[in-house]
Each structure stands twice: as structure tokens, then as C-alpha cells.
Design an enzyme around this catalytic site. Structure first.
Site, PDB file in Angstrom:
ATOM      1  N   SER A 193       0.843  -1.129   0.007  1.00  9.09           N
ATOM      2  CA  SER A 193       0.089   0.227  -0.156  1.00  9.09           C
ATOM      3  C   SER A 193       0.705   1.326  -0.045  1.00  9.09           C
ATOM      4  CB  SER A 193      -1.102  -0.054   1.280  1.00  9.09           C
ATOM      5  OG  SER A 193      -0.237   0.324   2.254  1.00  9.09           O
ATOM      6  N   THR A 202      -1.251   0.602  -6.635  1.00  5.52           N
ATOM      7  CA  THR A 202      -1.567   0.041  -5.228  1.00  5.52           C
ATOM      8  C   THR A 202      -2.791   0.646  -4.468  1.00  5.52           C
ATOM      9  OG1 THR A 202      -0.479  -0.215  -2.981  1.00  5.52           O
ATOM     10  CG2 THR A 202      -0.151   1.975  -4.128  1.00  5.52           C
ATOM     11  N   TYR A 203      -2.670   0.684  -3.328  1.00  4.05           N
ATOM     12  CA  TYR A 203      -3.970   1.246  -2.693  1.00  4.05           C
ATOM     13  C   TYR A 203      -3.597   2.238  -1.506  1.00  4.05           C
ATOM     14  CZ  TYR A 203      -3.333  -2.736   0.929  1.00  4.05           C
ATOM     15  OH  TYR A 203      -2.506  -3.361   1.603  1.00  4.05           O
ATOM     16  N   GLY A 214       5.849  -2.249   1.181  1.00  4.77           N
ATOM     17  CA  GLY A 214       5.732  -3.157   0.613  1.00  4.77           C
ATOM     18  C   GLY A 214       6.649  -3.140  -0.771  1.00  4.77           C
ATOM     19  N   ALA A 215       6.199  -3.951  -1.639  1.00  6.82           N
ATOM     20  CA  ALA A 215       7.170  -3.768  -3.094  1.00  6.82           C
ATOM     21  C   ALA A 215       7.221  -2.459  -3.633  1.00  6.82           C
ATOM     22  CB  ALA A 215       6.356  -4.815  -4.006  1.00  6.82           C
ATOM     23  N   ALA A 216       6.354  -1.426  -3.391  1.00  5.93           N
ATOM     24  CA  ALA A 216       6.238  -0.185  -3.803  1.00  5.93           C
ATOM     25  C   ALA A 216       7.592   0.524  -3.335  1.00  5.93           C
ATOM     26  CB  ALA A 216       5.075   0.557  -3.291  1.00  5.93           C
TER      27      ALA A 216
END
Length: 156
Positions: free
Chosen positions: A29, A61-62, A77-79
Site C-alpha cells: 500500500s 497500489t491502494y 511493500g514492493a512499492a
């Protein structure tokens, strides 16, 4: 029953937020101050497109709500591999708008300063040194600055 055609349209944008943190170990996110989410009319857990102005990367993402008055915009996360502290990002949310309403649809556009404080709510800058006039049907020359005080670029 008649199917109503829809168009995917920009619903809201937070322009040039400054990333304050990145945590690759968080589950995912983008953390956004609740004041900015409310101003942009973006809901927690709503899908967000993130355009990194600094690095040129894009991802989806969100949104999750950060702490009130924190000014924190954090990639989780991955972001966090594509977005780093200090980067400027544009956050965009989209909505499906009935075809009949598409021509008059107006997204909610908010602009923030380098401290992620709401600078202003306003019209989209149409291009370098251009802006939409009051009825949004014509483009006129502008000497406006970007929300962070930089002059708009010359030419396209």
C-alpha cells in the site's frame, strides 16, 4: 435492459506529494495523511495509481490512512523498491463514469507543498504555460508556477 456505456475517468489527484518513508517489509500500500485523502475524496483501500515524478516509475497500489497531522506519505511493500524518501509523486484515483456524464465530469484535484500540506484545490494545468479558462472550453496562456513554486516549463 440497456447497457450503459462507461468511461474510466480521473476521479481524484494529489499532485506532487513528497515521499517521507519507504518500508519494503510492510505488507503493501501507500500511506497517505487522512487530511489529504479527505480533501481529494479518496477512500482508504481505494486503488491508487502512483506516478513517481523523480524517477519516472509508475505503479498501482491502494491507499491506507496515515496518522492525523503526520504529513507522512510512505511507500510500503514492493512499492518501496520504486519509491524512495524525498521523491515527488502524483497519486491518482479513477472512477467509471457513465458515458452521458463523461463530457461534464470534473475530477477533484488537490495540490500540496513540499511538506505535504494542502496548498490549493484547483484546475488541471493543461500544458506548459497553459491552463483551462473558467468554463474549461479554451486554453489561455498562464504565468503560473507549479504548486512547489517552480516556473512552468516552456514548450512541450
Amino acid at each position: 435492459m440497456v447497457d450503459t456505456p462507461y468511461r474510466k475517468m480521473l476521479a481524484a489527484k494529489i499532485h506532487r506529494a513528497t515521499v517521507t518513508g519507504a518500508d519494503v517489509n510492510y505488507e503493501g500500500s501507500l500511506t497517505v495523511p487522512p487530511e489529504l485523502l479527505v480533501a481529494a475524496k479518496i477512500h482508504p483501500y481505494e486503488s491508487l495509481h502512483v506516478w513517481n515524478v523523480t524517477r519516472g516509475t509508475r505503479l498501482e497500489t491502494y491507499a491506507i490512512e496515515g496518522l492525523p497531522n503526520s504529513n507522512d506519505v510512505c511507500a510500503n511493500g514492493a512499492a518501496a523498491h520504486l519509491i524512495r524518501p524525498g521523491d515527488h509523486v502524483i497519486l491518482a484515483a479513477y472512477a467509471m463514469v457513465p458515458e452521458a456524464d463523461a463530457a461534464t465530469h470534473k475530477p477533484r484535484l488537490i495540490f500540496v507543498d513540499d511538506n505535504n500540506q494542502l496548498s490549493h484545490v484547483g484546475p488541471e494545468i493543461a500544458g506548459p504555460n497553459l491552463r483551462s479558462d473558467s468554463d474549461d472550453t479554451h486554453l489561455v496562456r498562464s504565468t503560473e508556477m507549479t504548486p512547489d513554486g517552480q516556473p512552468l516549463a516552456e514548450g512541450c
